[in-house]
Design an enzyme around this catalytic site. Structure first.
Site, PDB file in Angstrom:
ATOM      1  N   SER A  45       0.764  -1.162   0.020  1.00 60.14           N
ATOM      2  CA  SER A  45      -0.056  -0.119  -0.034  1.00 60.14           C
ATOM      3  C   SER A  45       0.847   1.289  -0.035  1.00 60.14           C
ATOM      4  CB  SER A  45      -0.937   0.144   1.332  1.00 60.14           C
ATOM      5  OG  SER A  45      -0.117   0.247   2.515  1.00 60.14           O
ATOM      6  N   LYS A  53       0.632   4.598   7.147  1.00 61.92           N
ATOM      7  CA  LYS A  53       0.262   5.405   5.871  1.00 61.92           C
ATOM      8  C   LYS A  53       0.713   6.939   5.953  1.00 61.92           C
ATOM      9  CE  LYS A  53      -2.985   2.239   4.752  1.00 61.92           C
ATOM     10  NZ  LYS A  53      -2.694   1.400   3.568  1.00 61.92           N
TER      11      LYS A  53
END
Length: 249
Positions: free
Chosen positions: A45, A106
């Site tokens: 990701s 993230k």
């Protein structure tokens, strides 16, 4: 030297060795709990910033300490102490709000009070489109050995991140306006087309400040995703030597 003296000397040497080991373990525990914690990357990701098989150190002190800074999440005090908010663009490890247990990593895109929206794959922050500049493609090799090219763009904004995307479009490319609540942050993966992040409210959503574990700082080891850290015999060919000691931006 008498036998008794030899025994006493051996006992003293054993005690010294045990003392050194105990001190080393205590020091390692202090470093891990209060300063730096190792994490490994299990998914793509954050490609190309972080790859599957990267091992990195996260600074625990960057944003102060909360219950999630410590093992087992013991609630020793409310909120955060010595708190310092992250900057837009920081790569952050946090506890998934849905269960407060799973570690996610993230990039901080939205700060408290910001309005975030994706329109036709373009990130908008407070109504302003973030300009994208096309750079070279990034080649991803799957477990089957098949290669896939992903377009890479660099954003002209404080995040300074390089992101990857494919030609496909999905829900994450066209969203509602997200108003970031007080003491919360909006997180997105650099590999936006393959990232479950704050755009998906039921999966991740807005991340409370208290859930932040620390800031990603440096990659200390990296190995091909099809290999394993413990397979030392594979290191000469499988370790990504050029990524070791790379600073995370």
């Amino acid at each position: 030297m008498s036998v008794d003296a030899e025994k006493m000397e051996a006992k003293g040497s054993t005690r010294d060795t045990v003392r050194v080991i105990v001190h080393a373990l205590i020091l390692a525990l202090i470093v891990r709990v209060f300063l730096f914690q190792p994490f490994n990357i299990p998914s793509g990701s954050m490609i190309p910033t972080l790859l599957v098989g990267d091992y990195l150190f996260v600074s625990k002190y960057s944003y102060g300490y909360s219950r999630y800074s410590f093992p087992f999440g013991f609630n020793l005090f409310p909120g955060r102490i010595w708190a310092s908010e992250p900057n837009r663009g920081d790569v952050v490890v946090f506890k998934l709000p849905r269960d407060n247990e799973t570690d996610y990593i993230k990039r901080v895109i939205g700060l408290p009070g910001d309005e975030i929206q994706m329109i036709h794959g373009v990130l908008h922050i407070n109504g302003q489109a973030v300009e994208k500049v096309k750079i070279d493609d990034y080649v991803v090799t799957g477990s089957s050995g098949r290669e896939r090219q992903m377009a890479r763009t660099k954003r002209r904004c404080p995040t300074g991140a390089i992101r990857c995307s494919t030609s496909m479009t999905g829900f994450g490319d066209n969203t509602e306006v997200y108003k970031v609540p007080e003491n919360h942050f909006f997180m997105m993966g650099d590999n936006r087309d393959n990232s479950t992040d704050s755009r998906f409210l039921s999966e991740v959503g807005f991340v409370p400040f208290v859930n932040l574990v620390g800031k990603a700082q440096v990659i200390f080891f990296s190995i091909d995703e099809d290999s394993s850290f413990w397979k030392v015999w594979d290191w000469p060919t499988e370790v990504r030597w050029d990524r070791i000691f790379s600073v995370v931006h």
